[in-house]
Design a protein around this motif. Sequence first.
Motif, PDB file in Angstrom:
ATOM      1  N   ALA A 124       0.828  -1.212   0.000  1.00  0.00           N
ATOM      2  CA  ALA A 124       0.000   0.000   0.000  1.00  0.00           C
ATOM      3  C   ALA A 124       0.861   1.262   0.000  1.00  0.00           C
ATOM      4  N   GLN A 125       1.960   1.228   0.729  1.00  0.00           N
ATOM      5  CA  GLN A 125       2.859   2.391   0.760  1.00  0.00           C
ATOM      6  C   GLN A 125       3.420   2.692  -0.621  1.00  0.00           C
ATOM      7  N   LYS A 126       3.646   1.661  -1.401  1.00  0.00           N
ATOM      8  CA  LYS A 126       4.137   1.801  -2.775  1.00  0.00           C
ATOM      9  C   LYS A 126       3.178   2.627  -3.622  1.00  0.00           C
ATOM     10  N   TYR A 127       1.886   2.564  -3.308  1.00  0.00           N
ATOM     11  CA  TYR A 127       0.880   3.274  -4.094  1.00  0.00           C
ATOM     12  C   TYR A 127       0.367   4.544  -3.412  1.00  0.00           C
ATOM     13  N   GLY A 128       1.112   5.028  -2.415  1.00  0.00           N
ATOM     14  CA  GLY A 128       0.809   6.330  -1.842  1.00  0.00           C
ATOM     15  C   GLY A 128      -0.082   6.332  -0.624  1.00  0.00           C
ATOM     16  N   PHE A 129      -0.322   5.181  -0.015  1.00  0.00           N
ATOM     17  CA  PHE A 129      -1.133   5.125   1.200  1.00  0.00           C
ATOM     18  C   PHE A 129      -0.273   5.505   2.400  1.00  0.00           C
ATOM     19  N   SER A 130      -0.863   6.259   3.328  1.00  0.00           N
ATOM     20  CA  SER A 130      -0.045   6.764   4.445  1.00  0.00           C
ATOM     21  C   SER A 130      -0.798   6.817   5.769  1.00  0.00           C
ATOM     22  N   ARG A 131      -1.948   6.182   5.839  1.00  0.00           N
ATOM     23  CA  ARG A 131      -2.721   6.196   7.077  1.00  0.00           C
ATOM     24  C   ARG A 131      -3.259   4.796   7.354  1.00  0.00           C
ATOM     25  N   ILE A 132      -3.352   4.442   8.641  1.00  0.00           N
ATOM     26  CA  ILE A 132      -3.864   3.129   9.042  1.00  0.00           C
ATOM     27  C   ILE A 132      -4.975   3.294  10.069  1.00  0.00           C
ATOM     28  N   PHE A 133      -6.074   2.598   9.829  1.00  0.00           N
ATOM     29  CA  PHE A 133      -7.082   2.354  10.852  1.00  0.00           C
ATOM     30  C   PHE A 133      -6.787   0.964  11.385  1.00  0.00           C
ATOM     31  N   MET A 134      -6.488   0.869  12.674  1.00  0.00           N
ATOM     32  CA  MET A 134      -6.126  -0.420  13.255  1.00  0.00           C
ATOM     33  C   MET A 134      -7.058  -0.733  14.421  1.00  0.00           C
ATOM     34  N   SER A 135      -7.728  -1.867  14.336  1.00  0.00           N
ATOM     35  CA  SER A 135      -8.729  -2.228  15.323  1.00  0.00           C
ATOM     36  C   SER A 135      -8.099  -2.859  16.566  1.00  0.00           C
ATOM     37  N   MET A 136      -8.515  -2.343  17.735  1.00  0.00           N
ATOM     38  CA  MET A 136      -8.154  -2.958  19.019  1.00  0.00           C
ATOM     39  C   MET A 136      -9.403  -3.409  19.768  1.00  0.00           C
ATOM     40  N   LEU A 137     -10.495  -3.600  19.050  1.00  0.00           N
ATOM     41  CA  LEU A 137     -11.756  -3.897  19.728  1.00  0.00           C
ATOM     42  C   LEU A 137     -11.866  -5.334  20.213  1.00  0.00           C
ATOM     43  N   GLU A 138     -10.986  -6.201  19.720  1.00  0.00           N
ATOM     44  CA  GLU A 138     -11.174  -7.622  20.009  1.00  0.00           C
ATOM     45  C   GLU A 138     -10.053  -8.224  20.856  1.00  0.00           C
ATOM     46  N   VAL A 139      -9.173  -7.390  21.421  1.00  0.00           N
ATOM     47  CA  VAL A 139      -8.007  -7.938  22.118  1.00  0.00           C
ATOM     48  C   VAL A 139      -8.420  -8.686  23.380  1.00  0.00           C
ATOM     49  N   THR A 140      -7.797  -9.862  23.589  1.00  0.00           N
ATOM     50  CA  THR A 140      -8.099 -10.683  24.774  1.00  0.00           C
ATOM     51  C   THR A 140      -6.848 -11.361  25.311  1.00  0.00           C
ATOM     52  N   ASP A 141      -5.677 -10.979  24.810  1.00  0.00           N
ATOM     53  CA  ASP A 141      -4.451 -11.724  25.123  1.00  0.00           C
ATOM     54  C   ASP A 141      -3.683 -11.208  26.327  1.00  0.00           C
ATOM     55  N   GLY A 142      -4.194 -10.180  27.008  1.00  0.00           N
ATOM     56  CA  GLY A 142      -3.450  -9.616  28.121  1.00  0.00           C
ATOM     57  C   GLY A 142      -2.550  -8.476  27.663  1.00  0.00           C
ATOM     58  N   LYS A 143      -2.223  -7.597  28.611  1.00  0.00           N
ATOM     59  CA  LYS A 143      -1.555  -6.343  28.279  1.00  0.00           C
ATOM     60  C   LYS A 143      -0.204  -6.541  27.613  1.00  0.00           C
ATOM     61  N   GLU A 144       0.628  -7.411  28.145  1.00  0.00           N
ATOM     62  CA  GLU A 144       1.983  -7.557  27.607  1.00  0.00           C
ATOM     63  C   GLU A 144       1.970  -8.126  26.195  1.00  0.00           C
ATOM     64  N   ALA A 145       1.160  -9.166  25.974  1.00  0.00           N
ATOM     65  CA  ALA A 145       1.096  -9.775  24.646  1.00  0.00           C
ATOM     66  C   ALA A 145       0.505  -8.807  23.629  1.00  0.00           C
ATOM     67  N   VAL A 146      -0.534  -8.089  24.037  1.00  0.00           N
ATOM     68  CA  VAL A 146      -1.149  -7.098  23.146  1.00  0.00           C
ATOM     69  C   VAL A 146      -0.159  -6.006  22.793  1.00  0.00           C
ATOM     70  N   ALA A 147       0.533  -5.490  23.807  1.00  0.00           N
ATOM     71  CA  ALA A 147       1.502  -4.415  23.576  1.00  0.00           C
ATOM     72  C   ALA A 147       2.591  -4.857  22.603  1.00  0.00           C
ATOM     73  N   ALA A 148       3.096  -6.063  22.788  1.00  0.00           N
ATOM     74  CA  ALA A 148       4.171  -6.549  21.915  1.00  0.00           C
ATOM     75  C   ALA A 148       3.695  -6.670  20.476  1.00  0.00           C
TER      76      ALA A 148
END
Length: 363
Positions: A26-50
């Motif tokens: 996507a960067q190759k074609y000029g994309f520069s923004r990301i929508f990233m979902s965190m609505l479904e995280v269940t792995d605990g803080k450390e695993a999610v953060a990593a």
Amino acid sequence: MKRKLGISLYPDHSNPETDRKYLQLAQKYGFSRIFMSMLEVTDGKEAVAAKFKELIFFAKELGYETILDVAPNIFDELGISYDDMGFFKELGADGIRLDVGFDGNKEAMLTFNPEEVAIELNMSNDVAYLDNILTYEANQPFLYGCHNFYPQEGTALPYDFFEKCSLRFKRQGIRTAAFVTSQVGTIGPWDINDGLPTLEVHRHLAPATAAKHLFATGLIDDVIIGNAYASEAELAAMGSVNRYQTQFAIEFVSDISEVERQIVLRAQHFRRGDITDQVIRSTQVRKDYKNENNPAHDNEIEFQPGDVVVGNDAFGKYKNELQIVLTPHRDSRKNKVGTIAQEELILLPFIKPWSKFRFEVAK
């Protein structure tokens, strides 16, 4: 305000290596923004953060801005607070999107977080939510707006409602965003994925065409593909979209002359200020090409909306004037030179008095 293209990632439903390849493509074609979902995280803080940190910093090296979609349950799940944006800053996020709202004062206060993490609001409600926040003297450069997307067929916004909602943000100078949908992507936040557009009229449109429409409205700064993964062809087509003026895809008739081809493709067109309902008139070209002959062809038919015509030698001072047909009519002094792609007829209402526009050959 400069306009951006974006993609969406769902790390809890995807493979990190595939995500990284998608980011590079996507960067190759000029994309520069990301929508990233965190609505479904269940792995605990450390695993999610990593997991999120590794992906976000990889994206940051490619020049992306990342907005994380969060909900109150995520804060409980991870043991963090809205009053401390340090966790999101550590992940490398540039902003968080509030899935639900507070009382206005809270959102305003959040925009002053010392980590300078932007606060993005839900735009898909025609209420005075933003006005309320601004009355509490929010830190406006760190306040964004973004519409929802709608996974279920038939549930996305109608255009008139979208316009009302968007105007509330645009009039205040807030950066705005909305979603279009890949026609091949299958990954989203939920188990239903009939596409992820903001506007229902876009659900079955190519993302490039939908992006043209959103930019043409003048209401949206950033256009994001809501589902993953878009194809390379979709990314390339969307990357080639003119973000600052409407550029129609045109299919030429077989008898078009070289002069007519130049008039269509080389000129910077603009609609006359004194408009008519019958056609969109681009009149400067008749002056630029006044000495060029233009024999008649394809001129004895009834022109239809979306047809592009050029005045022929019988049209006197109007010879070589370009027009886009809005209502059916006949005039043998005009040659049909091509037709705007059917799916792009939705762009015509946005060519206002003095609007600039161009053409490209339909692919």
